[in-house]
Design an enzyme around this catalytic site. Structure first.
Site, PDB file in Angstrom:
ATOM      1  N   HIS A  87       7.277  10.449  60.959  1.00  0.00           N
ATOM      2  CA  HIS A  87       7.605  11.815  61.341  1.00  0.00           C
ATOM      3  C   HIS A  87       8.618  11.774  62.464  1.00  0.00           C
ATOM      4  O   HIS A  87       8.555  10.883  63.318  1.00  0.00           O
ATOM      5  CB  HIS A  87       6.340  12.561  61.806  1.00  0.00           C
ATOM      6  CG  HIS A  87       6.498  14.028  61.781  1.00  0.00           C
ATOM      7  ND1 HIS A  87       7.061  14.719  62.820  1.00  0.00           N
ATOM      8  CD2 HIS A  87       6.173  14.948  60.839  1.00  0.00           C
ATOM      9  CE1 HIS A  87       7.075  16.001  62.515  1.00  0.00           C
ATOM     10  NE2 HIS A  87       6.543  16.175  61.313  1.00  0.00           N
ATOM     11  N   HIS A 133      11.055  16.477  53.428  1.00  0.00           N
ATOM     12  CA  HIS A 133      10.388  17.555  54.193  1.00  0.00           C
ATOM     13  C   HIS A 133       9.168  17.980  53.366  1.00  0.00           C
ATOM     14  O   HIS A 133       8.290  17.175  53.094  1.00  0.00           O
ATOM     15  CB  HIS A 133      11.422  18.669  54.431  1.00  0.00           C
ATOM     16  CG  HIS A 133      11.031  19.727  55.404  1.00  0.00           C
ATOM     17  ND1 HIS A 133       9.919  19.673  56.184  1.00  0.00           N
ATOM     18  CD2 HIS A 133      11.639  20.913  55.736  1.00  0.00           C
ATOM     19  CE1 HIS A 133       9.846  20.748  56.948  1.00  0.00           C
ATOM     20  NE2 HIS A 133      10.884  21.524  56.696  1.00  0.00           N
ATOM     21  N   ASP A 192       1.634  15.416  54.881  1.00  0.00           N
ATOM     22  CA  ASP A 192       1.785  15.345  53.430  1.00  0.00           C
ATOM     23  C   ASP A 192       1.043  14.184  52.791  1.00  0.00           C
ATOM     24  O   ASP A 192       0.939  14.120  51.568  1.00  0.00           O
ATOM     25  CB  ASP A 192       3.274  15.237  53.071  1.00  0.00           C
ATOM     26  CG  ASP A 192       3.984  16.555  53.281  1.00  0.00           C
ATOM     27  OD1 ASP A 192       3.357  17.595  53.036  1.00  0.00           O
ATOM     28  OD2 ASP A 192       5.159  16.548  53.683  1.00  0.00           O
TER      29      ASP A 192
HETATM   30  N1  ACO Z   1       8.424   4.281  55.083  1.00  0.00           N
HETATM   31  C1  ACO Z   1       9.018   3.146  55.519  1.00  0.00           C
HETATM   32  N2  ACO Z   1       9.781   3.077  56.624  1.00  0.00           N
HETATM   33  C2  ACO Z   1       9.971   4.205  57.306  1.00  0.00           C
HETATM   34  C3  ACO Z   1       9.372   5.430  56.926  1.00  0.00           C
HETATM   35  C4  ACO Z   1       8.570   5.436  55.767  1.00  0.00           C
HETATM   36  N3  ACO Z   1       7.991   6.552  55.349  1.00  0.00           N
HETATM   37  N4  ACO Z   1       9.727   6.390  57.790  1.00  0.00           N
HETATM   38  C5  ACO Z   1      10.530   5.803  58.687  1.00  0.00           C
HETATM   39  N5  ACO Z   1      10.657   4.471  58.408  1.00  0.00           N
HETATM   40  C6  ACO Z   1      11.392   3.477  59.184  1.00  0.00           C
HETATM   41  C7  ACO Z   1      12.892   3.651  59.002  1.00  0.00           C
HETATM   42  O1  ACO Z   1      13.372   2.895  57.932  1.00  0.00           O
HETATM   43  C8  ACO Z   1      13.409   3.171  60.345  1.00  0.00           C
HETATM   44  O2  ACO Z   1      13.349   1.766  60.341  1.00  0.00           O
HETATM   45  P1  ACO Z   1      14.501   0.892  61.086  1.00  0.00           P
HETATM   46  O3  ACO Z   1      14.361   1.247  62.534  1.00  0.00           O
HETATM   47  O4  ACO Z   1      14.193  -0.514  60.757  1.00  0.00           O
HETATM   48  O5  ACO Z   1      15.808   1.365  60.501  1.00  0.00           O
HETATM   49  C9  ACO Z   1      12.344   3.648  61.337  1.00  0.00           C
HETATM   50  O6  ACO Z   1      11.123   3.736  60.564  1.00  0.00           O
HETATM   51  C10 ACO Z   1      12.658   5.004  61.967  1.00  0.00           C
HETATM   52  O7  ACO Z   1      12.779   5.956  60.921  1.00  0.00           O
HETATM   53  P2  ACO Z   1      13.859   7.120  60.870  1.00  0.00           P
HETATM   54  O8  ACO Z   1      14.335   7.238  59.459  1.00  0.00           O
HETATM   55  O9  ACO Z   1      14.884   6.912  61.943  1.00  0.00           O
HETATM   56  O10 ACO Z   1      12.977   8.359  61.265  1.00  0.00           O
HETATM   57  P3  ACO Z   1      13.397   9.889  61.121  1.00  0.00           P
HETATM   58  O11 ACO Z   1      12.783  10.582  62.271  1.00  0.00           O
HETATM   59  O12 ACO Z   1      14.862  10.042  60.901  1.00  0.00           O
HETATM   60  O13 ACO Z   1      12.698  10.323  59.736  1.00  0.00           O
HETATM   61  C11 ACO Z   1      11.094  11.093  58.208  1.00  0.00           C
HETATM   62  C12 ACO Z   1      11.497  10.998  59.679  1.00  0.00           C
HETATM   63  C13 ACO Z   1      12.246  11.738  57.387  1.00  0.00           C
HETATM   64  C14 ACO Z   1       9.864  11.977  58.088  1.00  0.00           C
HETATM   65  C15 ACO Z   1      10.805   9.658  57.674  1.00  0.00           C
HETATM   66  O14 ACO Z   1       9.734   9.082  58.421  1.00  0.00           O
HETATM   67  C16 ACO Z   1      10.496   9.649  56.192  1.00  0.00           C
HETATM   68  O15 ACO Z   1      11.425   9.622  55.378  1.00  0.00           O
HETATM   69  N6  ACO Z   1       9.177   9.702  55.796  1.00  0.00           N
HETATM   70  C17 ACO Z   1       8.817   9.757  54.400  1.00  0.00           C
HETATM   71  C18 ACO Z   1       8.984  11.182  53.855  1.00  0.00           C
HETATM   72  C19 ACO Z   1       7.904  12.116  54.383  1.00  0.00           C
HETATM   73  O16 ACO Z   1       6.720  11.793  54.381  1.00  0.00           O
HETATM   74  N7  ACO Z   1       8.365  13.313  54.803  1.00  0.00           N
HETATM   75  C20 ACO Z   1       7.448  14.363  55.283  1.00  0.00           C
HETATM   76  C21 ACO Z   1       7.584  14.560  56.766  1.00  0.00           C
HETATM   77  S1  ACO Z   1       6.442  15.748  57.327  1.00  0.00           S
HETATM   78  C22 ACO Z   1       7.144  17.211  56.882  1.00  0.00           C
HETATM   79  O17 ACO Z   1       8.328  17.401  56.799  1.00  0.00           O
HETATM   80  C23 ACO Z   1       6.243  18.269  56.608  1.00  0.00           C
END
Ligand code: ACO
Length: 435
Positions: free
Chosen positions: A307, A268, A363
């Site tokens: 996201h 987050h 971010d």
């Molecule tokens: N890098 C690589 N792969 C990713 C990323 C990433 N940053 N984010 C998602 N994916 C992939 C997942 O592995 C998944 O792949 P799969 O379908 O092969 O299993 C697919 O994309 C879907 O991702 P989910 O994890 O289901 O997405 P979710 O909505 O649960 O997570 C989140 C969202 C937590 C923001 C995620 O994208 C992430 O961890 N990003 C990196 C951390 C980040 O930047 N957080 C800040 C968010 S903005 C905020 O809170 C202010």
């Protein structure tokens, strides 16, 4: 019945159910009438991580993640970032309308009058270890404000709620600045209410006894814009926490502390610090393709990408990218921006990211710009928390005054043992390897 209804057939029993559709949705509790046996609890929806569950009706922030739209109280974020100050947007989010000139002047004076923290809160901060993380200090000290303002417990009085909200908004920068100075053993600088909200924050962070810190108006304005962009984001993890904890009628200091704790995680608000660590690990543009391969193999995540709601470019990231250029005109270019731009360029062409609709989020660039402005990485999440207090408080107020809301209490699908009976100590079998 009108056409706004859903017909459900339960093939276990052959029974049909009519469920009303309101605002395009059905109520989860309407599914409870779906049962096989009359004495059953009834059907629930199973939704880990709330992927498809609306827990409130809200008139504060609108997001269309598919096309990348963000609006506060109906106003596009781009217009607010360009034309408003942070405190003007804070009023908008908390009160519902943009303030008039006189309303804004009174509001600014009122907020700035509440910037000081009680001397005992200063002593509380001094008790932390020299290397305590500023975000943890902010969370704990915010919770401790509950002891300074015990009257905050009366959450049913709207005047009292408003007073505590102003205090929280005003005191967060002071606690944040003191948490930061604590790490250097520097004396705490009292707020200067003649300065703007953001200029005063920078003064409390960076002033030495003499010479005084002179804020650059462009940097102060960019910080103001960054605060606007972070002020609210509907039902994200920390805001949902604010509503959840607030629903038990805990006072707003404790609820904000809980929300800030949720914000601190790397998935987050903690992601901006993680992005910077990642960019340093990558080092140069030339190493970007190899890093992207590691991401695709699932060895690492591309921090600052992806996201839950945005399946398009995060509109806040676009504004931050513009703001970064303004800051770099003053501070000189930070080499990390080159690595970040290359990461973005390659990722946005790669099937892994395109197929999963992974775009830069707020971010991705905020850490780079904050560092160029002179903020240390461990302060980044604190810089997120200061403006997000506005959103938490606006959402808390909306929740408290919403007659439909009750204490938040999800259900579960129980997967444990059926009833079994106590086993005396001498008859138990080990389940762990103690060696
Ligand atoms: N890098 C690589 N792969 C990713 C990323 C990433 N940053 N984010 C998602 N994916 C992939 C997942 O592995 C998944 O792949 P799969 O379908 O092969 O299993 C697919 O994309 C879907 O991702 P989910 O994890 O289901 O997405 P979710 O909505 O649960 O997570 C989140 C969202 C937590 C923001 C995620 O994208 C992430 O961890 N990003 C990196 C951390 C980040 O930047 N957080 C800040 C968010 S903005 C905020 O809170 C202010």
């Amino acid at each position: 019945m009108s056409d706004n209804r859903l017909t459900i057939t339960d093939h276990r029993t052959g029974a049909q159910y009519e469920v009303p559709i309101v605002d395009g949705n059905i109520r989860a509790t309407d599914l409870r009438k779906i049962k096989v046996q009359p004495d059953e609890f009834g059907m629930m929806t199973y939704d880990p991580a709330y992927l498809n569950t609306a827990s409130c009706r809200s008139a504060i922030t609108f997001i269309d993640g598919d096309i990348g739209i963000l609006r506060y109280r109906g106003y596009p974020i781009e217009e607010l970032a360009e034309k408003c100050s942070f405190l003007e947007v804070a009023w908008l989010l908390m009160r519902g309308e943009l303030p008039t000139k006189i309303e804004l002047e009174c509001w600014e004076q009122r907020v700035m009058r509440h910037c000081m923290i009680h001397e005992t809160s200063k002593k509380f901060l001094e008790g932390f270890r020299y290397n305590a993380h500023p975000m943890t200090m902010l969370i704990s000290t915010t919770a401790a404000l509950s002891t300074v303002y015990p009257e905050a417990k009366d959450i049913h009085d709207p005047v009292n709620r408003e007073r505590q909200s102003v205090r929280l908004l005003a005191k967060m920068p002071t606690i944040a600045a003191y948490s930061y100075r604590h790490a250097f053993g520097l004396p705490y600088i009292y707020p200067d209410k003649t300065k703007s909200f953001t200029a005063n924050f920078m003064h409390m962070l960076w002033s030495m006894v003499e010479p005084k810190f002179i804020d650059d108006p462009t940097i102060a304005r960019v910080l103001d814009i960054l605060f606007i962009l972070h002020a609210d984001h509907e039902q994200n993890c920390s805001t949902a926490t604010m509503r959840q904890v607030g629903s038990s009628q805990a006072d707003p200091y404790l609820s904000v502390a809980a929300a800030a704790a949720a914000l601190s995680g790397p998935l987050h608000g903690g992601a901006n610090e993680a992005v910077l660590i990642m960019l340093d690990e990558i080092g140069t543009k030339a190493n970007v393709p190899a890093y992207i391969e590691k991401v695709k193999k699932g060895e690492v995540k591309l921090m600052g990408f992806g996201h839950r709601v945005y399946k398009n470019y995060d509109p806040r990231a676009r504004i931050i990218k513009w703001a970064a250029d303004e800051v770099f005109k003053i501070t000189g270019v930070n080499h990390r921006i080159e690595v970040a731009l290359e990461l973005e360029r390659i990722a946005l062409q790669d099937e892994y990211f395109v197929g999963r609709k992974l775009y830069p989020n707020v971010d991705f660039y905020s850490g780079i710009i904050y560092q160029a402005m002179g903020f240390r990485p461990d302060l980044f999440t604190v810089l997120f928390a200061i403006p997000r207090v506005v959103g938490w408080l606006a959402q808390w107020e909306e929740m408290i005054t919403d007659k439909e809301q009750k204490i938040a209490r999800p259900r579960q699908v129980y997967t444990g043992y059926d009833e079994r009976h106590f086993i005396p100590m001498e008859d138990r079998k080990p389940t762990t390897d103690l060696g």
